[in-house]
Design a protein around this motif. Structure first.
Motif, short mmCIF file in Angstrom:
data_model
loop_
_atom_site.label_atom_id
_atom_site.label_comp_id
_atom_site.label_asym_id
_atom_site.label_seq_id
_atom_site.Cartn_x
_atom_site.Cartn_y
_atom_site.Cartn_z
N ALA A 23 0.84 -1.21 0.00
CA ALA A 23 0.00 0.00 0.00
C ALA A 23 0.87 1.25 0.00
O ALA A 23 0.61 2.21 -0.73
CB ALA A 23 -0.92 -0.01 1.22
N LYS A 24 1.91 1.25 0.81
CA LYS A 24 2.82 2.39 0.85
C LYS A 24 3.54 2.56 -0.49
O LYS A 24 3.72 3.68 -0.97
CB LYS A 24 3.85 2.21 1.97
N TYR A 25 3.95 1.45 -1.06
CA TYR A 25 4.67 1.50 -2.34
C TYR A 25 3.78 2.09 -3.43
O TYR A 25 4.23 2.91 -4.24
CB TYR A 25 5.11 0.08 -2.73
N VAL A 28 -1.44 4.05 -1.75
CA VAL A 28 -2.87 3.91 -1.49
C VAL A 28 -3.06 3.37 -0.08
O VAL A 28 -2.10 3.05 0.62
CB VAL A 28 -3.55 2.95 -2.51
N SER A 29 -4.31 3.25 0.34
CA SER A 29 -4.60 2.70 1.66
C SER A 29 -4.55 1.17 1.61
O SER A 29 -4.64 0.56 0.54
CB SER A 29 -5.97 3.15 2.14
N ARG A 30 -4.46 0.57 2.79
CA ARG A 30 -4.46 -0.90 2.85
C ARG A 30 -5.76 -1.47 2.31
O ARG A 30 -5.77 -2.50 1.64
CB ARG A 30 -4.25 -1.35 4.30
N GLN A 31 -6.87 -0.79 2.61
CA GLN A 31 -8.16 -1.28 2.13
C GLN A 31 -8.21 -1.30 0.61
O GLN A 31 -8.78 -2.21 0.01
CB GLN A 31 -9.29 -0.40 2.69
N MET A 32 -7.58 -0.31 -0.01
CA MET A 32 -7.58 -0.26 -1.47
C MET A 32 -6.79 -1.43 -2.06
O MET A 32 -7.15 -1.96 -3.12
CB MET A 32 -7.00 1.07 -1.95
N ASN A 87 11.09 3.06 -3.05
CA ASN A 87 9.88 3.80 -3.40
C ASN A 87 9.11 4.23 -2.15
O ASN A 87 8.58 5.32 -2.09
CB ASN A 87 8.98 2.96 -4.29
N VAL A 88 9.08 3.35 -1.14
CA VAL A 88 8.40 3.69 0.11
C VAL A 88 9.11 4.85 0.78
O VAL A 88 8.49 5.80 1.27
CB VAL A 88 8.35 2.47 1.07
N LYS A 89 10.45 4.81 0.78
CA LYS A 89 11.24 5.89 1.39
C LYS A 89 10.99 7.20 0.66
O LYS A 89 10.78 8.25 1.27
CB LYS A 89 12.72 5.54 1.34
N THR A 90 10.98 7.14 -0.68
CA THR A 90 10.75 8.35 -1.48
C THR A 90 9.36 8.91 -1.22
O THR A 90 9.17 10.11 -1.10
CB THR A 90 10.90 8.03 -2.98
N THR A 91 8.39 8.01 -1.12
CA THR A 91 7.01 8.43 -0.87
C THR A 91 6.90 9.11 0.48
O THR A 91 6.27 10.16 0.62
CB THR A 91 6.07 7.21 -0.90
N LEU A 108 0.35 6.17 10.89
CA LEU A 108 -0.96 6.83 10.87
C LEU A 108 -0.96 8.02 9.91
O LEU A 108 -1.89 8.20 9.11
CB LEU A 108 -1.33 7.29 12.28
N VAL A 109 0.09 8.85 9.97
CA VAL A 109 0.18 10.02 9.09
C VAL A 109 0.19 9.59 7.63
O VAL A 109 -0.52 10.15 6.79
CB VAL A 109 1.43 10.87 9.42
N ASN A 110 0.99 8.58 7.32
CA ASN A 110 1.05 8.10 5.94
C ASN A 110 -0.27 7.50 5.48
O ASN A 110 -0.69 7.68 4.34
CB ASN A 110 2.18 7.08 5.79
N ASP A 111 -0.94 6.78 6.38
CA ASP A 111 -2.24 6.22 6.04
C ASP A 111 -3.25 7.33 5.74
O ASP A 111 -4.06 7.22 4.80
CB ASP A 111 -2.77 5.34 7.18
N LEU A 112 -3.20 8.39 6.54
CA LEU A 112 -4.10 9.53 6.32
C LEU A 112 -3.82 10.19 4.97
O LEU A 112 -4.75 10.49 4.21
CB LEU A 112 -3.94 10.56 7.45
N ILE A 113 -2.55 10.42 4.70
CA ILE A 113 -2.17 11.06 3.44
C ILE A 113 -2.60 10.22 2.25
O ILE A 113 -3.18 10.72 1.28
CB ILE A 113 -0.65 11.31 3.40
#
Length: 266
Positions: A23-25, A28-32, A87-91, A108-113
């Motif tokens: 999801a981070k890569y 998107v959210s985990r749900q997506m 990619n996760v680090k860059t994101t 939490l912050v990344n999930d919100l974004i």
């Protein structure tokens, strides 16, 4: 016979790529991610996300043939992990520096974004802007209106995200407000109030807000008047970084003078 998505899911599991990390890569959210993996095939994915996945797995397309050719060796695992982490680090760094936050807070912050980004891109509708505009207003007021936290907790409980007996704030106040909101929501859902009562109640609601705005405006006008008087008494035309403290002190002095005069008159 396995579907393409089942093959992909098994490959991701074999590679040790969690839904959270994927999801981070993909941003998107985990749900997506769960939603994507339930689709019929990769062609149903958004083009941008599909291409990112191809890049991660180092394949040209999402066909069974391409996925079937993948040999999960130590070298391949290392390459995938490198691309994934980079990619996760860059994101993460593309938004703002999160290094001072705890790991839990960073997640939490990344999930919100990611959720907000997702809502404004893939799930955008005519209400999206105002939904998040009002949410922004709520977050701006959360420190001055404690009831906002209690309402958010109530919603978290009713949507199944939190235990109904969990109280992270003032337990007594939270308990009372949750009970009141629950009763109000039952009235709302069951149509338990007459239209005339609702109209009268909403009129009181509007009137109270208007009165509050008038009070704020009045205080603002009073402060502006005092500020002008302070500048005049000090011989300044405007507040600057050099005279700001002096002007503030003069404003306080003027306000205290008015209090004393008022007390004498009484």
């Amino acid at each position: 016979m396995k579907t393409k998505m089942q093959n992909l899911n098994e490959l991701l599991q074999e590679l040790g790529i969690s839904k959270v990390k994927l999801a981070k890569y993909l941003g998107v959210s985990r749900q997506m991610i769960y939603n994507y993996l339930e689709l019929e095939n990769l062609n149903k994915w958004p083009k941008e996300k599909k291409l990112l996945l191809f890049k991660l797995l180092n394949i040209e397309d999402g066909s069974d043939e391409s996925i079937g050719k993948i040999k999960v060796t130590a070298e391949y695992l290392e390459d995938v992990e490198t691309r994934l982490n980079q990619n996760v680090k860059t994101t993460d760094e593309s938004y703002f520096n999160l290094k001072d936050l705890s790991k839990e807070e960073q997640v939490l912050v990344n999930d919100l974004i990611n959720l907000i980004k997702e809502k404004f891109t893939e799930e955008k509708n005519k209400n999206t802007y105002y939904e998040f505009l009002y949410l922004y207003h709520v977050l701006q007021s959360i420190d001055s209106i404690p009831e906002i936290k209690y309402i958010l907790a109530y919603l978290s409980k009713t949507t199944g995200f939190s235990d109904p007996m969990e109280f992270k704030f003032d337990e007594t106040a939270q308990f009372i407000l949750e009970s009141i909101v629950f009763t109000a929501m039952n009235l709302y859902n069951n149509g338990g109030a007459t239209k005339s009562k609702l109209i009268a109640s909403h009129e009181r609601f509007v009137k109270e807000i208007e009165n509050t705005k008038e009070e704020v405006l009045s205080r603002t006008q009073q402060l502006t008047t005092v500020k002008i008087q302070a500048l005049r008494e000090l011989g300044y035309d405007k507040i600057t970084s050099e005279n700001a403290q002096e002007v503030i002190n003069k404003i306080a002095e003027i306000q205290s003078r008015k209090v004393v005069i008022g007390e004498k008159q009484n």
